[in-house]
Enzyme design. Sequence first.
Site, PDB file in Angstrom:
ATOM      1  N   THR A  49      12.014  72.962  58.362  1.00  0.00           N
ATOM      2  CA  THR A  49      13.968  72.974  58.709  1.00  0.00           C
ATOM      3  C   THR A  49      14.488  71.876  58.816  1.00  0.00           C
ATOM      4  O   THR A  49      15.493  71.663  58.423  1.00  0.00           O
ATOM      5  CB  THR A  49      13.923  74.049  59.733  1.00  0.00           C
ATOM      6  N   TYR A 112      18.357  84.872  63.081  1.00  0.00           N
ATOM      7  CA  TYR A 112      19.738  85.667  62.678  1.00  0.00           C
ATOM      8  C   TYR A 112      19.606  87.262  62.886  1.00  0.00           C
ATOM      9  O   TYR A 112      20.497  87.892  63.718  1.00  0.00           O
ATOM     10  CB  TYR A 112      20.554  85.445  61.434  1.00  0.00           C
ATOM     11  N   TYR A 138       5.775  79.970  63.495  1.00  0.00           N
ATOM     12  CA  TYR A 138       6.747  78.645  64.052  1.00  0.00           C
ATOM     13  C   TYR A 138       7.717  79.664  64.993  1.00  0.00           C
ATOM     14  O   TYR A 138       8.688  80.125  64.405  1.00  0.00           O
ATOM     15  CB  TYR A 138       7.471  78.079  62.894  1.00  0.00           C
ATOM     16  N   ARG A 143      16.890  78.076  67.575  1.00  0.00           N
ATOM     17  CA  ARG A 143      17.424  78.195  66.135  1.00  0.00           C
ATOM     18  C   ARG A 143      17.499  79.626  65.690  1.00  0.00           C
ATOM     19  O   ARG A 143      18.484  79.886  64.849  1.00  0.00           O
ATOM     20  CB  ARG A 143      16.755  77.329  65.090  1.00  0.00           C
ATOM     21  N   LYS A 167       3.250  76.820  65.762  1.00  0.00           N
ATOM     22  CA  LYS A 167       3.840  75.642  66.324  1.00  0.00           C
ATOM     23  C   LYS A 167       4.976  76.295  66.969  1.00  0.00           C
ATOM     24  O   LYS A 167       5.854  77.141  66.805  1.00  0.00           O
ATOM     25  CB  LYS A 167       4.877  74.936  64.776  1.00  0.00           C
ATOM     26  N   ILE A 209       3.831  69.052  65.523  1.00  0.00           N
ATOM     27  CA  ILE A 209       4.861  68.789  64.282  1.00  0.00           C
ATOM     28  C   ILE A 209       6.033  68.297  64.573  1.00  0.00           C
ATOM     29  O   ILE A 209       6.836  68.922  65.241  1.00  0.00           O
ATOM     30  CB  ILE A 209       4.800  70.099  63.340  1.00  0.00           C
TER      31      ILE A 209
END
Length: 293
Positions: A49, A112, A138, A143, A167, A209
Amino acid sequence: MSLKTQLRGTGVALVTPFTADENIDFPALEKLIDFVISNGVEYVVSLGTTGETPTLSKQEKIDIINFTYEKVNGKVPIVVGVGGNNTKAVVNDLQTLPLDKAVAVLSASPYYNKPSQEGIFLHYKALAEASPKPILLYNVPGRTGRNMEASTTLRLAHEVKNIAGIKEAANNMVQCMQILKDKPADFLVVSGDDDLVLPQLSCGMDGVISVAANCLPKAFTEMVRKGLSGDFAGAKKLNDTLLEAYSLLFAENNPAGVKAFLTELGLIQNHLRLPMVPLSSGLHEKVKAFLKK
C-alpha cells in the site's frame, strides 16, 4: 529454503515513483531498487500500500511487477502485494497477475467494509485456496478500520494450509506477544510498525516490512540485524538515530513522508496521485534538516 528463512530481516515496501504527468517513473523505480538492495535489505515488496496501489490500474500493476522482477534479477526475494475489500476481485487478481517469480503474496485485510472476525477468516481462506503462492496476512487497522484479532490470526495460521505468516501493524505489543506465543513454529511474524521494530524483535519477531527502509536502508537494516542477533545495545544505538525520522515519515501520511525523503536523496520526483499530496512545506523543511544532520 523456508519462507521464514528467506524473509527474515528487513523487507522494504517500495514506493511507486511518478513523473510530473502522473505516469510511472520506471527509471526512478530502477534507481530505488538498486539503492535499497545495495544498502542491505533482505527482500523487496512490490505493490504494497506504500506503493499507492489503490490508484494504480491493473495494467500498471502488471508492468510494475514485471519491471521489478527484471531489475531485481534474483538478487533478493520479491513479495507482491495483492489485496482489496472485494474477495472475488482479489481472487481474480491472484489468478491473473504475474506471480510466478514471487516467493509470497502480502494481502491487507479488507478495508472500509469492517467485516467480522469470521468474515476476515473466510476472506483469507478464499485467498489462500486461490493463490499460487503462500499468503502473508497484513493487519493494519489504522488503515482498514478493523483489527484482525490475535485469535483470528492464529486460527488462520493453524487451520489454513497456504497462510504462511503475518505483517502485524496494529501498534499493539500485547497482540504481537499473543501471536508469537501460540503461532506454529514455521509461521513468519514481521512488524509493520517501523517505530516498534526494536522491542518487537526482543519478543521474537522475524523482522519487518518497512517504509523507512526505502530512504534509510543502511542504518535501518543494520539495526534490525543487530536486534535479530541479540545485540540490543547496538540496535538501540542505531534506532535512537532514527527516531526523529520515524516521526517525520508518518506525521501527515504515508507515502508523502517517505517520498519527501527520497526526493531530497535525489532518487525520485516528489509526485503522488490524488487523493495523496506531497508533504507540507514545513515538514518537508524538517526532512531536509534531518538529512543534513
